[in-house]
Design a protein around this motif. Structure first.
Motif, PDB file in Angstrom:
ATOM      1  N   THR A 109      65.992 106.200 -11.489  1.00 52.24           N
ATOM      2  CA  THR A 109      65.451 106.189 -10.125  1.00 52.24           C
ATOM      3  C   THR A 109      65.197 104.775  -9.637  1.00 52.24           C
ATOM      4  OG1 THR A 109      64.390 108.311 -10.561  1.00 52.24           O
ATOM      5  CG2 THR A 109      63.604 107.077  -8.666  1.00 52.24           C
ATOM      6  N   ALA A 110      64.778 103.888 -10.542  1.00 51.98           N
ATOM      7  CA  ALA A 110      64.492 102.510 -10.142  1.00 51.98           C
ATOM      8  C   ALA A 110      65.730 101.831  -9.572  1.00 51.98           C
ATOM      9  CB  ALA A 110      63.967 101.728 -11.344  1.00 51.98           C
ATOM     10  N   LYS A 111      66.864 102.051 -10.207  1.00 48.02           N
ATOM     11  CA  LYS A 111      68.106 101.432  -9.724  1.00 48.02           C
ATOM     12  C   LYS A 111      68.488 101.976  -8.366  1.00 48.02           C
ATOM     13  CE  LYS A 111      72.830 100.424 -11.189  1.00 48.02           C
ATOM     14  NZ  LYS A 111      73.839 100.592 -12.275  1.00 48.02           N
ATOM     15  N   LEU A 112      68.285 103.294  -8.180  1.00 45.38           N
ATOM     16  CA  LEU A 112      68.617 103.915  -6.898  1.00 45.38           C
ATOM     17  C   LEU A 112      67.723 103.393  -5.781  1.00 45.38           C
ATOM     18  CD1 LEU A 112      70.120 106.060  -5.224  1.00 45.38           C
ATOM     19  CD2 LEU A 112      68.387 107.716  -5.958  1.00 45.38           C
ATOM     20  N   VAL A 113      66.420 103.310  -6.052  1.00 44.06           N
ATOM     21  CA  VAL A 113      65.477 102.894  -5.012  1.00 44.06           C
ATOM     22  C   VAL A 113      65.700 101.438  -4.629  1.00 44.06           C
ATOM     23  CG1 VAL A 113      63.036 102.494  -4.520  1.00 44.06           C
ATOM     24  CG2 VAL A 113      63.753 104.602  -5.658  1.00 44.06           C
ATOM     25  N   THR A 114      65.822 100.567  -5.610  1.00 39.01           N
ATOM     26  CA  THR A 114      65.932  99.138  -5.318  1.00 39.01           C
ATOM     27  C   THR A 114      67.303  98.748  -4.784  1.00 39.01           C
ATOM     28  OG1 THR A 114      66.501  98.737  -7.648  1.00 39.01           O
ATOM     29  CG2 THR A 114      64.183  98.498  -6.997  1.00 39.01           C
ATOM     30  N   SER A 115      68.284  99.651  -4.883  1.00 39.06           N
ATOM     31  CA  SER A 115      69.587  99.366  -4.286  1.00 39.06           C
ATOM     32  C   SER A 115      69.614  99.691  -2.801  1.00 39.06           C
ATOM     33  CB  SER A 115      70.675 100.171  -5.009  1.00 39.06           C
ATOM     34  OG  SER A 115      70.470 101.570  -4.828  1.00 39.06           O
ATOM     35  N   GLN A 116      68.559 100.358  -2.318  1.00 40.03           N
ATOM     36  CA  GLN A 116      68.453 100.671  -0.896  1.00 40.03           C
ATOM     37  C   GLN A 116      67.740  99.513  -0.184  1.00 40.03           C
ATOM     38  OE1 GLN A 116      70.071 103.432   0.079  1.00 40.03           O
ATOM     39  NE2 GLN A 116      70.573 103.769  -2.085  1.00 40.03           N
ATOM     40  N   SER A 117      67.042  99.820   0.875  1.00 41.77           N
ATOM     41  CA  SER A 117      66.396  98.775   1.674  1.00 41.77           C
ATOM     42  C   SER A 117      65.088  98.275   1.062  1.00 41.77           C
ATOM     43  CB  SER A 117      66.116  99.308   3.090  1.00 41.77           C
ATOM     44  OG  SER A 117      65.292 100.465   3.033  1.00 41.77           O
ATOM     45  N   VAL A 118      64.586  98.962   0.042  1.00 39.51           N
ATOM     46  CA  VAL A 118      63.325  98.575  -0.579  1.00 39.51           C
ATOM     47  C   VAL A 118      63.603  97.548  -1.669  1.00 39.51           C
ATOM     48  CG1 VAL A 118      61.308  99.376  -1.841  1.00 39.51           C
ATOM     49  CG2 VAL A 118      62.369 100.857  -0.123  1.00 39.51           C
ATOM     50  N   GLY A 119      62.974  96.384  -1.554  1.00 39.82           N
ATOM     51  CA  GLY A 119      63.160  95.348  -2.553  1.00 39.82           C
ATOM     52  C   GLY A 119      62.345  95.620  -3.816  1.00 39.82           C
ATOM     53  N   ARG A 120      62.670  94.895  -4.867  1.00 40.30           N
ATOM     54  CA  ARG A 120      61.981  95.093  -6.142  1.00 40.30           C
ATOM     55  C   ARG A 120      60.481  94.812  -6.017  1.00 40.30           C
ATOM     56  NH1 ARG A 120      65.848  92.204 -10.706  1.00 40.30           N
ATOM     57  NH2 ARG A 120      67.731  93.448 -10.315  1.00 40.30           N
ATOM     58  N   LEU A 121      60.150  93.699  -5.386  1.00 40.27           N
ATOM     59  CA  LEU A 121      58.743  93.322  -5.291  1.00 40.27           C
ATOM     60  C   LEU A 121      57.944  94.361  -4.514  1.00 40.27           C
ATOM     61  CD1 LEU A 121      56.514  91.296  -5.826  1.00 40.27           C
ATOM     62  CD2 LEU A 121      57.194  90.074  -3.752  1.00 40.27           C
TER      63      LEU A 121
END
Length: 331
Positions: A109-121
């Motif tokens: 899920t982390a890879k999916l979320v951070t590949s969208q408009s939401v940045g890691r930080l």
């Protein structure tokens, strides 16, 4: 030309979660609602139990203000519930902290979320902030209610020592800081290990070890005071009397010599000697009285805030690690 009244009416919008906050809430809503539900049940239960205790005190307490002789049932409830509250840091670390990032990393899920408009930080800080806020509110509500329950008999029951983990760790700012520390440590461990069950098991071990260290050194946060007497020794000599709610430290009452030195209470103690022989032995060592160390109850809040500061410093260090590690090595 007339204007209809409804033309000027604008629809009102109720506040709703959106963006990463909505995503995090939806993702962990089961854990969040469980935390909220347990908090409400705990607060209501303590309110009811306090009401029963105060009703009993109002009808059964002696005129002198002392507690009734059969008050153990109510004080037992207090200590048992307080003992349950001491597990809050364990729950915060194992069930909220450890799976926070480990679950997303394990499932992808982390890879999916951070590949969208939401940045890691933003993803990291949102998950930490929202969960920490709920932990803070829940722990504070339980801590304040427990302290309110304890307040009518605080100082009236000598068996309920303020230095015990039940009351020292269950009231004041300590429960909130303790829970936040274990939560952030669990989050950091989950970020490192990337496996939910493994992270939970390791976090449990770390939290238990942390609890043992805290129990061992908690009282070192206080400034030990000393009481002494110089009226001689023996059965007729007066020994120092501790202030109300003071907790004696060390190995008990020791002997004081005319030079100010201390002798252990086992000095001149021999199974074959009489009391008179022991008294003569102590007098030969220039013993003039007794001395003892203690912690007064007035230091409780200072000790709690000092411990809170240490825990919050550890929490800040764990948060900094999570942010820096997550930004560089998250995926």
């Amino acid at each position: 030309m007339t204007t209809l009244a409804h033309d000027h009416v604008r629809p009102t919008r109720t506040p709703r979660l959106s963006g990463p906050v909505w995503l995090v809430w939806r993702q962990h809503r089961a854990a969040y609602w469980t935390l909220v539900g347990l908090t409400l049940v705990g607060v209501l239960a303590m309110v009811v139990l306090r009401g029963q205790m105060t009703d009993y005190l109002n009808t059964s307490a002696p005129a002198s203000g002392a507690l009734p002789p059969d008050f153990e049932k109510y004080s037992g409830r207090l200590t048992r519930v307080g003992g349950c509250l001491t597990y809050l840091p364990v729950l915060a670390g194992v069930f909220l902290g450890a799976p926070l990032f480990a679950g997303d990393l394990e499932s992808g899920t982390a890879k999916l979320v951070t590949s969208q408009s939401v940045g890691r930080l933003r993803w990291l800080t949102t998950k930490l902030t929202l969960t920490a806020a709920l932990i803070t509110l829940s722990t504070a509500a339980l801590s304040l209610t427990f302290a309110w329950w304890w307040s009518p008999i605080k100082g009236r029951d000598d068996t309920l020592e303020w230095t015990s983990g039940v009351f020292f760790d269950g009231t004041g700012p300590v429960p909130v800081a303790y829970a936040l520390l274990t939560f952030t440590l669990g989050a950091a461990i989950g970020l490192l290990l990337r496996r939910t069950l493994v992270s939970m098991a390791v976090t449990l071990g770390v939290v238990v070890a942390l609890g043992l260290v805290w129990d061992r050194f908690r009282l070192n946060l206080g400034h030990v005071l000393t009481l002494s007497s110089d009226q001689g020794i023996g059965p007729d000599a007066a020994q120092p009397e501790l202030p109300a709610q003071a907790i004696q430290q060390g190995q008990g009452t020791s002997f004081l010599t005319d030079s100010g030195a201390r002798l252990d209470w086992t000095t001149c103690l021999n199974g074959t000697d009489s009391d008179r022989a022991r008294t003569a032995c102590l007098e030969s060592k220039h013993v003039i009285g007794y001395t003892m160390d203690y912690l007064p109850v007035t230091q409780m809040h200072t000790m709690q805030w000092l411990g809170t500061g240490i825990m919050l410093a550890g929490t800040a260090a764990a948060v900094l690690f999570v942010v820096e590690w997550g930004r560089r090595r998250l995926l």
